[in-house]
Design a protein around this motif. Structure first.
Motif, mmCIF file in Angstrom:
data_model
loop_
_atom_site.group_PDB
_atom_site.id
_atom_site.type_symbol
_atom_site.label_atom_id
_atom_site.label_comp_id
_atom_site.label_asym_id
_atom_site.label_seq_id
_atom_site.Cartn_x
_atom_site.Cartn_y
_atom_site.Cartn_z
ATOM 1 N N PRO A 60 22.785 77.800 7.559
ATOM 2 C CA PRO A 60 23.869 78.422 8.313
ATOM 3 C C PRO A 60 24.641 79.426 7.456
ATOM 4 O O PRO A 60 24.781 79.243 6.243
ATOM 5 C CB PRO A 60 24.769 77.241 8.699
ATOM 6 C CG PRO A 60 23.894 76.036 8.583
ATOM 7 C CD PRO A 60 22.932 76.336 7.470
ATOM 8 N N LEU A 61 25.137 80.470 8.115
ATOM 9 C CA LEU A 61 25.899 81.519 7.439
ATOM 10 C C LEU A 61 27.250 81.685 8.110
ATOM 11 O O LEU A 61 27.335 81.794 9.339
ATOM 12 C CB LEU A 61 25.132 82.845 7.505
ATOM 13 C CG LEU A 61 25.860 84.107 7.020
ATOM 14 C CD1 LEU A 61 26.192 84.021 5.536
ATOM 15 C CD2 LEU A 61 25.023 85.358 7.312
ATOM 16 N N ILE A 62 28.305 81.687 7.309
ATOM 17 C CA ILE A 62 29.649 82.057 7.783
ATOM 18 C C ILE A 62 29.976 83.405 7.159
ATOM 19 O O ILE A 62 30.062 83.530 5.932
ATOM 20 C CB ILE A 62 30.700 81.002 7.406
ATOM 21 C CG1 ILE A 62 30.353 79.643 8.032
ATOM 22 C CG2 ILE A 62 32.096 81.459 7.855
ATOM 23 C CD1 ILE A 62 31.284 78.514 7.615
ATOM 24 N N HIS A 63 30.140 84.411 8.006
ATOM 25 C CA HIS A 63 30.338 85.789 7.552
ATOM 26 C C HIS A 63 31.720 86.262 7.975
ATOM 27 O O HIS A 63 32.130 86.074 9.137
ATOM 28 C CB HIS A 63 29.260 86.684 8.174
ATOM 29 C CG HIS A 63 29.453 88.146 7.923
ATOM 30 N ND1 HIS A 63 29.265 88.723 6.694
ATOM 31 C CD2 HIS A 63 29.822 89.156 8.765
ATOM 32 C CE1 HIS A 63 29.507 90.022 6.774
ATOM 33 N NE2 HIS A 63 29.845 90.315 8.021
ATOM 34 N N ASP A 101 21.445 81.046 12.106
ATOM 35 C CA ASP A 101 22.592 80.309 12.629
ATOM 36 C C ASP A 101 23.829 80.894 11.946
ATOM 37 O O ASP A 101 24.039 80.683 10.744
ATOM 38 C CB ASP A 101 22.478 78.819 12.310
ATOM 39 C CG ASP A 101 21.340 78.146 13.068
ATOM 40 O OD1 ASP A 101 20.923 78.681 14.112
ATOM 41 O OD2 ASP A 101 20.865 77.082 12.609
ATOM 42 N N ALA A 102 24.617 81.651 12.698
ATOM 43 C CA ALA A 102 25.673 82.446 12.056
ATOM 44 C C ALA A 102 26.989 82.370 12.815
ATOM 45 O O ALA A 102 27.020 82.459 14.044
ATOM 46 C CB ALA A 102 25.238 83.903 11.929
ATOM 47 N N ILE A 103 28.049 82.237 12.047
ATOM 48 C CA ILE A 103 29.424 82.315 12.541
ATOM 49 C C ILE A 103 30.055 83.541 11.902
ATOM 50 O O ILE A 103 30.053 83.685 10.675
ATOM 51 C CB ILE A 103 30.223 81.058 12.149
ATOM 52 C CG1 ILE A 103 29.655 79.805 12.830
ATOM 53 C CG2 ILE A 103 31.706 81.234 12.482
ATOM 54 C CD1 ILE A 103 30.189 78.513 12.252
ATOM 55 N N THR A 140 24.910 74.947 19.434
ATOM 56 C CA THR A 140 24.787 76.298 19.985
ATOM 57 C C THR A 140 26.140 76.965 20.158
ATOM 58 O O THR A 140 26.249 78.187 20.014
ATOM 59 C CB THR A 140 24.057 76.265 21.335
ATOM 60 O OG1 THR A 140 24.725 75.367 22.225
ATOM 61 C CG2 THR A 140 22.611 75.795 21.150
ATOM 62 N N GLU A 141 27.181 76.186 20.444
ATOM 63 C CA GLU A 141 28.496 76.792 20.659
ATOM 64 C C GLU A 141 29.116 77.323 19.373
ATOM 65 O O GLU A 141 30.120 78.045 19.414
ATOM 66 C CB GLU A 141 29.461 75.801 21.328
ATOM 67 C CG GLU A 141 29.763 74.561 20.522
ATOM 68 C CD GLU A 141 28.894 73.374 20.914
ATOM 69 O OE1 GLU A 141 29.386 72.234 20.838
ATOM 70 O OE2 GLU A 141 27.726 73.597 21.305
ATOM 71 N N TYR A 142 28.539 77.000 18.230
ATOM 72 C CA TYR A 142 29.054 77.519 16.966
ATOM 73 C C TYR A 142 28.593 78.954 16.709
ATOM 74 O O TYR A 142 29.196 79.670 15.902
ATOM 75 C CB TYR A 142 28.599 76.648 15.790
ATOM 76 C CG TYR A 142 29.108 75.222 15.801
ATOM 77 C CD1 TYR A 142 30.222 74.851 16.551
ATOM 78 C CD2 TYR A 142 28.479 74.242 15.055
ATOM 79 C CE1 TYR A 142 30.688 73.545 16.545
ATOM 80 C CE2 TYR A 142 28.938 72.931 15.040
ATOM 81 C CZ TYR A 142 30.040 72.585 15.791
ATOM 82 O OH TYR A 142 30.493 71.291 15.785
ATOM 83 N N GLN A 143 27.522 79.368 17.365
ATOM 84 C CA GLN A 143 26.962 80.701 17.124
ATOM 85 C C GLN A 143 27.877 81.791 17.678
ATOM 86 O O GLN A 143 28.357 81.691 18.805
ATOM 87 C CB GLN A 143 25.595 80.823 17.804
ATOM 88 C CG GLN A 143 24.871 82.137 17.577
ATOM 89 C CD GLN A 143 24.210 82.204 16.211
ATOM 90 O OE1 GLN A 143 23.967 81.183 15.583
ATOM 91 N NE2 GLN A 143 23.903 83.401 15.747
ATOM 92 N N GLY A 144 28.122 82.834 16.885
ATOM 93 C CA GLY A 144 28.834 83.988 17.402
ATOM 94 C C GLY A 144 30.120 84.305 16.671
ATOM 95 O O GLY A 144 30.337 83.880 15.533
ATOM 96 N N VAL A 145 30.974 85.068 17.341
ATOM 97 C CA VAL A 145 32.204 85.598 16.746
ATOM 98 C C VAL A 145 33.391 84.706 17.074
ATOM 99 O O VAL A 145 33.542 84.238 18.209
ATOM 100 C CB VAL A 145 32.476 87.027 17.259
ATOM 101 C CG1 VAL A 145 33.768 87.581 16.652
ATOM 102 C CG2 VAL A 145 31.296 87.944 16.939
ATOM 103 N N PHE A 146 34.244 84.495 16.079
ATOM 104 C CA PHE A 146 35.499 83.773 16.250
ATOM 105 C C PHE A 146 36.610 84.564 15.559
ATOM 106 O O PHE A 146 36.376 85.191 14.525
ATOM 107 C CB PHE A 146 35.423 82.378 15.618
ATOM 108 C CG PHE A 146 34.481 81.437 16.297
ATOM 109 C CD1 PHE A 146 34.944 80.494 17.201
ATOM 110 C CD2 PHE A 146 33.118 81.498 16.033
ATOM 111 C CE1 PHE A 146 34.068 79.619 17.834
ATOM 112 C CE2 PHE A 146 32.228 80.635 16.651
ATOM 113 C CZ PHE A 146 32.710 79.683 17.564
ATOM 114 N N HIS A 147 37.800 84.519 16.124
ATOM 115 C CA HIS A 147 38.960 85.137 15.500
ATOM 116 C C HIS A 147 39.745 84.081 14.733
ATOM 117 O O HIS A 147 39.962 82.971 15.245
ATOM 118 C CB HIS A 147 39.844 85.803 16.550
ATOM 119 C CG HIS A 147 39.205 87.007 17.169
ATOM 120 N ND1 HIS A 147 39.698 87.618 18.304
ATOM 121 C CD2 HIS A 147 38.115 87.732 16.795
ATOM 122 C CE1 HIS A 147 38.919 88.658 18.611
ATOM 123 N NE2 HIS A 147 37.959 88.735 17.706
#
Length: 301
Positions: free
Chosen positions: A98-101, A145-147, A210-217
């Motif tokens: 997993p990657l947190i960017h 798998d990226a956040i 799956t809900e962890y994938q994508g963009v978060f503020h």
């Protein structure tokens, strides 16, 4: 998640330092890397670091963050903010890590007139924002798998940032002018780092969902202007005996810069609270902590 340490990139930056310090405090195994051993200008170092570390998760805090300098160094900004993260994300996909960017509010143009949600259209105003937006697309399009965590107005007791700049400026002069028509949320690197590591702990406990994938503020709670932020900094500094300057509010047009800044880049962090059950502290509390820490560092021992 696989066994292995957390790999933290951008080790000498504000966020990278905060991540490493907090990971140590929590006794989370980690490796923090920076130039020259990990350098987005030398992509072969990226693969070597990942292979040598065999991490369970990567937090990418490495970036080109000099907003104005990006206008005359576009190639370098894109290497750091798009090409490097793209390579890192590809490795994460291959190794199933997993990657947190970390990204920025500057992917928006500030014209919405309300806090931005993750699904709002992006419209960066300069090279910095455009390169970060390109990096978001590269990471999310990699198959990893990226956040992606968008944040804003990062400041810390370490490194170069607005809080330190204001304190130093006030020591040189009793009168300052600060822009008062740009709105956002000052975000302490320490608070952001804490939120990122909380996410890491959840991933280790829950596995990838799956809900962890994508963009978060992810910003500190609340909002202000640069002028309001400066006033809050000096409120805290005055408690510690610092002389308080006069701070005159001015318009953006009165303080021209090479890059146009978004007038209102507030970020709605509801999704972070809903999916990860976390809310960062109020920016005023963060300001009190960070300014106090800066001033305590300045005192002779």
């Amino acid at each position: 998640m696989k066994p292995g340490p957390i790999l933290i990139t951008g080790a000498t930056g504000q966020l990278g330092m905060a991540l490493a310090l907090q990971a140590s405090a929590r006794e989370l195994a980690h490796v923090a890397v920076g130039r020259p051993d990990f350098d987005f200008d030398a992509l072969d170092t990226v693969g070597r670091c990942v292979a040598a570390t065999a991490p369970s998760l990567i937090v990418n805090a490495a970036a080109w963050t000099a907003v104005d300098a990006a206008e005359t160094n576009a190639d370098a900004a894109y290497r750091a903010n798009r090409d490097g993260p793209e390579e890192l994300a590809a490795l994460c996909r291959i190794h199933e890590i997993p990657l947190i960017h970390v990204s920025t509010d500057y992917v928006f143009d500030g014209e919405k007139g309300a806090p931005y949600v993750e699904a709002d259209p992006v419209a960066p105003l300069g090279v910095y924002g455009a390169s970060k937006e390109a990096g978001e697309r590269a990471v999310l399009g990699s198959g990893a798998d990226a956040i992606v965590l968008r944040t804003a107005w990062v400041f810390s007791a370490r490194g170069k940032n607005f809080a330190r700049t204001m304190i130093n400026a006030a020591r040189r002069t009793g009168a300052l002018k600060v822009v008062a028509d740009q709105r956002g949320a000052p975000t302490a690197a320490e608070d952001l780092a804490g939120a990122i590591l909380d996410i890491v702990v959840k991933l280790r406990r829950n596995g990838w969902r799956t809900e962890y994938q994508g963009v978060f503020h992810a910003t500190n709670t609340g909002e202000t202007t640069w002028h309001g932020f400066a006033e809050a900094i000096f409120d805290v500094a005055a408690l510690h005996g610092e002389a308080r300057p006069t701070v005159t509010p001015i318009a953006t047009a009165d303080w021209p810069t090479p890059t146009k800044r978004p007038a209102d880049s507030r970020l709605d962090c509801t999704k972070l609270a809903t999916i990860f059950q976390m809310t960062l502290p109020d920016w005023r509390d963060a300001t009190h902590r960070v300014v106090t820490a800066i001033l305590s560092q300045d005192r002779p021992t």
